[in-house]
Write a protein that holds these residues in place. Structure first.
Motif, PDB file in Angstrom:
ATOM      1  N   PHE A   1      36.339 -23.901  11.771  1.00  8.42           N
ATOM      2  CA  PHE A   1      37.073 -22.918  12.563  1.00  8.42           C
ATOM      3  C   PHE A   1      37.772 -21.969  11.605  1.00  8.42           C
ATOM      4  O   PHE A   1      38.600 -22.394  10.791  1.00  8.42           O
ATOM      5  N   ALA A   2      37.408 -20.693  11.653  1.00  7.65           N
ATOM      6  CA  ALA A   2      38.006 -19.681  10.780  1.00  7.65           C
ATOM      7  C   ALA A   2      38.742 -18.669  11.641  1.00  7.65           C
ATOM      8  O   ALA A   2      38.131 -17.955  12.432  1.00  7.65           O
ATOM      9  N   ASP A   3      40.068 -18.611  11.477  1.00 11.77           N
ATOM     10  CA  ASP A   3      40.872 -17.709  12.306  1.00 11.77           C
ATOM     11  C   ASP A   3      41.314 -16.494  11.502  1.00 11.77           C
ATOM     12  O   ASP A   3      40.720 -16.155  10.475  1.00 11.77           O
ATOM     13  N   GLY A   4      42.364 -15.838  11.938  1.00 16.75           N
ATOM     14  CA  GLY A   4      42.822 -14.608  11.306  1.00 16.75           C
ATOM     15  C   GLY A   4      43.288 -14.750   9.881  1.00 16.75           C
ATOM     16  O   GLY A   4      43.438 -13.753   9.165  1.00 16.75           O
ATOM     17  N   ASN A   5      43.510 -15.977   9.419  1.00 15.44           N
ATOM     18  CA  ASN A   5      43.937 -16.188   8.040  1.00 15.44           C
ATOM     19  C   ASN A   5      42.776 -16.251   7.044  1.00 15.44           C
ATOM     20  O   ASN A   5      42.993 -16.252   5.838  1.00 15.44           O
ATOM     21  N   ASN A   6      41.551 -16.320   7.562  1.00 22.81           N
ATOM     22  CA  ASN A   6      40.398 -16.520   6.693  1.00 22.81           C
ATOM     23  C   ASN A   6      39.578 -15.239   6.565  1.00 22.81           C
ATOM     24  O   ASN A   6      39.246 -14.594   7.561  1.00 22.81           O
ATOM     25  N   ALA A   7      39.248 -14.857   5.330  1.00 20.50           N
ATOM     26  CA  ALA A   7      38.508 -13.618   5.097  1.00 20.50           C
ATOM     27  C   ALA A   7      37.020 -13.798   5.326  1.00 20.50           C
ATOM     28  O   ALA A   7      36.346 -12.892   5.802  1.00 20.50           O
ATOM     29  N   LYS A   8      36.483 -14.969   4.966  1.00 22.60           N
ATOM     30  CA  LYS A   8      35.051 -15.168   5.132  1.00 22.60           C
ATOM     31  C   LYS A   8      34.714 -16.648   5.215  1.00 22.60           C
ATOM     32  O   LYS A   8      35.464 -17.507   4.747  1.00 22.60           O
ATOM     33  N   VAL A   9      33.548 -16.907   5.823  1.00 24.45           N
ATOM     34  CA  VAL A   9      32.958 -18.243   5.853  1.00 24.45           C
ATOM     35  C   VAL A   9      31.600 -18.136   5.181  1.00 24.45           C
ATOM     36  O   VAL A   9      30.791 -17.272   5.529  1.00 24.45           O
ATOM     37  N   GLU A  10      31.343 -19.020   4.213  1.00 27.18           N
ATOM     38  CA  GLU A  10      30.029 -19.080   3.576  1.00 27.18           C
ATOM     39  C   GLU A  10      29.573 -20.525   3.519  1.00 27.18           C
ATOM     40  O   GLU A  10      30.338 -21.403   3.131  1.00 27.18           O
ATOM     41  N   ASP A  11      28.314 -20.744   3.915  1.00 29.42           N
ATOM     42  CA  ASP A  11      27.759 -22.090   3.827  1.00 29.42           C
ATOM     43  C   ASP A  11      26.354 -22.033   3.247  1.00 29.42           C
ATOM     44  O   ASP A  11      25.586 -21.119   3.530  1.00 29.42           O
ATOM     45  N   GLU A  12      26.035 -23.041   2.450  1.00 27.21           N
ATOM     46  CA  GLU A  12      24.688 -23.175   1.913  1.00 27.21           C
ATOM     47  C   GLU A  12      24.234 -24.618   2.071  1.00 27.21           C
ATOM     48  O   GLU A  12      24.863 -25.553   1.577  1.00 27.21           O
ATOM     49  N   GLY A  13      23.143 -24.786   2.807  1.00 28.90           N
ATOM     50  CA  GLY A  13      22.475 -26.076   2.869  1.00 28.90           C
ATOM     51  C   GLY A  13      23.146 -27.163   3.662  1.00 28.90           C
ATOM     52  O   GLY A  13      22.734 -28.334   3.584  1.00 28.90           O
ATOM     53  N   SER A  14      24.149 -26.833   4.454  1.00 28.95           N
ATOM     54  CA  SER A  14      24.820 -27.871   5.239  1.00 28.95           C
ATOM     55  C   SER A  14      24.075 -28.146   6.538  1.00 28.95           C
ATOM     56  O   SER A  14      23.183 -27.396   6.952  1.00 28.95           O
ATOM     57  N   THR A  15      24.466 -29.234   7.189  1.00 32.05           N
ATOM     58  CA  THR A  15      23.877 -29.646   8.455  1.00 32.05           C
ATOM     59  C   THR A  15      24.980 -29.800   9.498  1.00 32.05           C
ATOM     60  O   THR A  15      25.982 -30.468   9.250  1.00 32.05           O
ATOM     61  N   PHE A  16      24.783 -29.150  10.645  1.00 33.71           N
ATOM     62  CA  PHE A  16      25.730 -29.240  11.753  1.00 33.71           C
ATOM     63  C   PHE A  16      25.015 -29.908  12.930  1.00 33.71           C
ATOM     64  O   PHE A  16      23.980 -29.411  13.398  1.00 33.71           O
TER      65      PHE A  16
END
Length: 290
Positions: free
Chosen positions: A24-39
């Motif tokens: 969960f990325a709200d107003g405090n977070n500039a970016k989300v980056e993911d590589e190779g994860s599993t959801f």
């Protein structure tokens, strides 16, 4: 916490009953980056793999499986998000059969880029009632940037009333689809000989400009379409092919009033009561088929 959210090769299982997220990325977070994860989303309803309300989202080689019951999403970009980028290779987004009203990528704000991603929607769903209503990609009317789908991305859509891409109205944002394939429905029939996959679409667009280049479609089942267009915006289909099987299916159904062009495409029409291009009485004359 302020700052960026960066993950790599992480396993997320979202099993809460409702309203939970892997990231969960709200107003405090500039970016989300993911590589190779599993959801892996297994919770009942209203859960998400990644939920971002601000900044940018970028994933590479990420695998998302959406289970549960209803209204779950793989990636959500909303509120003040500016861009979402989902890249391959080895990026697979799956909506399990039996799930309803769920989306692989749900864009409610900003632009979207999808490169070499595989989408599986209700794959293997051969029985059951109507109203699956799932989409590989959903662009709401608030999605105010262009959406570019490209580079060997693919969509397989089974079940009922579902779509590879569902795009709602926007005055200026465009949906651009290049070098992408769509498999809509399958050939399964019930005991009475009726196709069990129906009312599905490769692309459903309502009053948002659509441009496709070298897109290929295979349509099975019944009452389904490669491209279903409504509204006042222009539609241009350039290059690629449409193979229509089953019954009461269309390659391209035009119910819009914009300028429509079908260029350099090949249509293979089989089955019964099918059409390559269906220009309905609700739409304007198609300006070009060449």
């Amino acid at each position: 916490k302020k700052g960026d959210v960066i993950t790599k090769n992480v396993g997320f299982t979202i099993s809460s009953t409702t309203k939970s997220n892997g990231i969960f990325a709200d107003g405090n977070n500039a970016k989300v980056e993911d590589e190779g994860s599993t959801f892996n989303i297994t919770g009942d309803n209203n859960n998400n793999g990644i939920y971002a309300t601000k900044g940018t989202v970028k994933t590479t080689g990420t695998k998302i499986t959406i289970g549960g019951t209803t209204k779950n999403n793989g990636i959500v970009a909303t509120t003040s998000a500016t861009s979402t980028e989902v890249n391959g290779p080895n990026s697979i987004i799956t909506i399990n059969k039996g799930v309803t009203e769920s989306n692989g990528i749900y864009v409610d704000k900003g632009k979207l880029k999808v490169d070499n991603v595989t989408f599986n929607v209700n794959v293997g769903r051969n029985t059951g009632t109507a109203n699956d209503k799932n989409a590989g990609i959903r662009l709401t009317a608030n999605a105010d940037g262009d959406a570019d789908i490209t580079n060997n991305s693919s969509f397989t859509v089974h079940g009922t009333e579902s779509a590879g891409i569902w795009a709602d109205a926007h005055s200026s944002a465009k949906l651009n689809v290049t070098d992408t394939s769509f498999t809509v429905g399958n050939s399964t029939v019930d005991g009475n000989g009726n196709y069990t996959n129906y009312r599905n679409n490769g692309i459903y667009v309502n009053d948002r400009q659509l441009n496709t280049t070298r897109a290929n479609y295979t349509i099975e089942g019944r009452s389904s379409n490669g491209v279903y267009a409504m509204g006042t915006k222009n539609v241009t289909l350039n290059g690629g092919s449409m193979t229509i099987n089953g019954s009461y299916n269309n390659g391209y159904i035009d119910k819009g009033t914009g300028t429509d062009k079908v260029q350099n495409m090949t249509f293979y029409v089989y089955g019964s009561s099918n059409n390559g291009v269906f220009a309905t009485s609700n739409g304007q004359t198609i300006s070009e088929i060449s």
